[in-house]
Write an enzyme that holds these catalytic residues in place. Structure first.
Site, mmCIF file in Angstrom:
data_model
loop_
_atom_site.group_PDB
_atom_site.id
_atom_site.type_symbol
_atom_site.label_atom_id
_atom_site.label_comp_id
_atom_site.label_asym_id
_atom_site.label_seq_id
_atom_site.Cartn_x
_atom_site.Cartn_y
_atom_site.Cartn_z
ATOM 1 N N ARG A 1 -0.807 0.423 -0.658
ATOM 2 C CA ARG A 1 -0.180 0.038 -1.920
ATOM 3 C C ARG A 1 -0.866 -1.135 -2.636
ATOM 4 O O ARG A 1 -1.085 -1.061 -3.852
ATOM 5 C CB ARG A 1 1.297 -0.284 -1.684
ATOM 6 C CG ARG A 1 2.171 0.919 -1.311
ATOM 7 C CD ARG A 1 3.592 0.436 -1.063
ATOM 8 N NE ARG A 1 4.554 1.464 -0.747
ATOM 9 C CZ ARG A 1 4.956 1.767 0.495
ATOM 10 N NH1 ARG A 1 4.401 1.156 1.540
ATOM 11 N NH2 ARG A 1 5.877 2.688 0.697
ATOM 12 N N HIS B 1 3.787 6.194 7.925
ATOM 13 C CA HIS B 1 3.555 6.609 6.536
ATOM 14 C C HIS B 1 4.084 5.565 5.555
ATOM 15 O O HIS B 1 4.618 5.901 4.493
ATOM 16 C CB HIS B 1 4.213 7.969 6.274
ATOM 17 C CG HIS B 1 3.437 8.839 5.326
ATOM 18 N ND1 HIS B 1 2.593 9.840 5.746
ATOM 19 C CD2 HIS B 1 3.344 8.845 3.975
ATOM 20 C CE1 HIS B 1 2.045 10.435 4.699
ATOM 21 N NE2 HIS B 1 2.486 9.837 3.600
ATOM 22 N N TYR C 1 -3.639 17.491 3.729
ATOM 23 C CA TYR C 1 -2.377 18.162 4.025
ATOM 24 C C TYR C 1 -2.757 19.619 4.257
ATOM 25 O O TYR C 1 -2.827 20.411 3.322
ATOM 26 C CB TYR C 1 -1.403 18.041 2.852
ATOM 27 C CG TYR C 1 -0.793 16.676 2.683
ATOM 28 C CD1 TYR C 1 0.453 16.389 3.239
ATOM 29 C CD2 TYR C 1 -1.439 15.681 1.953
ATOM 30 C CE1 TYR C 1 1.034 15.137 3.087
ATOM 31 C CE2 TYR C 1 -0.867 14.428 1.787
ATOM 32 C CZ TYR C 1 0.370 14.165 2.354
ATOM 33 O OH TYR C 1 0.933 12.922 2.195
ATOM 34 N N ASP D 1 -1.663 1.728 10.243
ATOM 35 C CA ASP D 1 -1.269 1.321 8.896
ATOM 36 C C ASP D 1 0.237 1.102 8.861
ATOM 37 O O ASP D 1 0.901 1.165 9.886
ATOM 38 C CB ASP D 1 -1.726 2.341 7.845
ATOM 39 C CG ASP D 1 -0.950 3.657 7.868
ATOM 40 O OD1 ASP D 1 0.144 3.726 8.456
ATOM 41 O OD2 ASP D 1 -1.431 4.634 7.277
#
Length: 412
Positions: free
Chosen positions: A343, A289, A141, A319
């Protein structure tokens, strides 16, 4: 399995047969706030659900009587050959969800010879990860200040991580109502509700939170900045986001200062893929995301083929919502070179550490191997859009890569 894995955990792992099972088993083991942080999406969670639904709208057309006795899952990314076409995705605060989860996932990924990506929103420092998995990848980030960019590039390269992945789809924090309702905030704010929630989950309280504090002290977000390490309680931390002023101009600064493979994560527009190619990116990640940003965003699978058509020589990754071997192969059929999955690997690490992640990696590899053979192809790269039938947006269908034995894609 490791002697550190309890007999009960071994029994539970044997009962887990696919990646979705890890979420089912882990749900009751985590405080509601912590589980909600991992599992939830933005707004109403429509993007999360849509990510799964779009896979169900695509069917596969197998070929028969082909020699599939030597199926091979190997995939080459940025000059390195990996054992399988999937990657452990970057996930923030992983080591607060499961004890030392970043290292557990990285160790399992290294042993299995698949990539692991460390999140900037991690309490595990870049330098520590470099010892666990030399040449792991890093997802930043990035602050837009040029000096900060230069220093961050030096920090990541100096540690020995191999791929710099710029997170581009979080200019501001998304609307995570589910987190607020569950009591999870960033920075973390202790409350009666959160304390009761933790007390009702003593395995997490003792085995993760207190153990982490004993091991590391108060957890600190270690990788946002070249030098700053705010604690998870720090008022200076604010929301976990990128920066609203960060633009393609700053991405070019990263490109100039990072000498290894440079990947931009979070693209859903073919036009953005074109720009990424023109500024010299080596790869892109087609991603919404995991449904955690714009709740009305398209699923990556819907735009993959159109983005592939604009990618040139860039490596195309994807993804968001990939769970089954067939999901991975559908993504590759539409143009992805490999798939990031998040996850389920974190749930696996939370459940049983490195051994849990190893189980998840092996289950997915087994599925892909079976699916390749049943499709009548020997490698993931042999799967093409011609093997898909279903409802894709017309733009994606029109740009889908075509190979021999063409069938048809039904267009909406």
């Amino acid at each position: 399995m490791s002697s550190r894995t309890s007999p009960r955990s071994k029994r539970i792992l044997r009962s887990i047969l696919n990646l979705e099972d890890f979420e089912r088993v882990t749900r009751s083991r985590l405080p509601r706030a912590v589980f909600g942080y991992v599992e939830g999406g933005a707004d109403d969670g429509e993007a999360c659900r849509h990510n799964r639904d779009v896979f169900r709208s695509l069917r596969m057309v197998p070929r028969v009587l082909r020699d599939v006795s030597q199926c091979n899952l190997q995939t080459t990314l940025f000059g390195r050959t990996y054992a399988a076409p999937y990657i452990v995705a970057p996930m923030g605060a992983s080591a607060v969800v499961g004890f030392n989860a970043d290292n557990a996932m990285a160790r399992a990924a290294r042993r299995a010879n698949i990539p692991f990506v460390l999140s900037a929103n991690s309490i595990t420092p870049i330098e520590e990860m470099a010892r666990t998995y030399p040449e792991a990848w890093f997802a930043a980030y990035q602050h837009p200040d040029e000096r900060n960019i230069v220093d961050m590039c030096h920090r990541v390269s100096g540690a020995g991580l191999s791929v710099y992945m710029l997170t581009a789809d979080v200019p501001v924090a998304s609307n995570r109502e589910n987190n607020v309702r569950a009591g999870y905030t960033m920075p973390l704010r202790p409350s009666v509700r959160l304390s009761v929630d933790a007390a009702l989950h003593p395995r997490w309280l003792i085995g993760t939170l207190l153990r982490t504090i004993r091991h590391r002290g108060i957890p600190r977000i270690s990788n946002f900045d070249p030098t700053s390490r705010p604690t998870i309680f720090s008022k200076t931390l604010g929301g976990v986001t990128g920066h609203a002023s960060f633009s393609w101009r700053q991405a070019e600064v990263v490109r100039r200062n990072w000498k290894g493979p440079f990947v931009i994560k979070g693209l859903l527009s073919p036009e953005d893929a074109r720009i990424a190619r023109e500024i010299g990116a080596d790869g892109i990640v087609v991603s919404n995301h995991g449904g955690r940003q714009l709740d009305s965003a398209v699923s990556p699978i819907e735009v993959l083929a159109a983005i592939k058509a604009e990618s040139g020589t860039m490596t195309v990754l994807a993804d968001s919502g990939f769970r089954r071997g067939t999901d991975v192969l559908k993504g590759m059929a539409l143009g992805a070179d490999a798939i990031l999955i998040g996850r389920p690997f974190l749930y696996a690490a939370t459940l049983a550490g490195e051994q849990g992640v190893a189980r998840a990696i092996a289950l997915l590899a087994r599925e892909i191997g079976i699916d390749l053979a049943l499709l009548g192809v020997a490698t993931p790269g042999d799967v093409s859009a011609d093997m898909l039938l279903g409802q894709l947006p017309s733009a994606a269908a029109a740009n889908a890569p075509r190979k021999a034995d063409p069938l048809r894609i039904i267009r909406t």
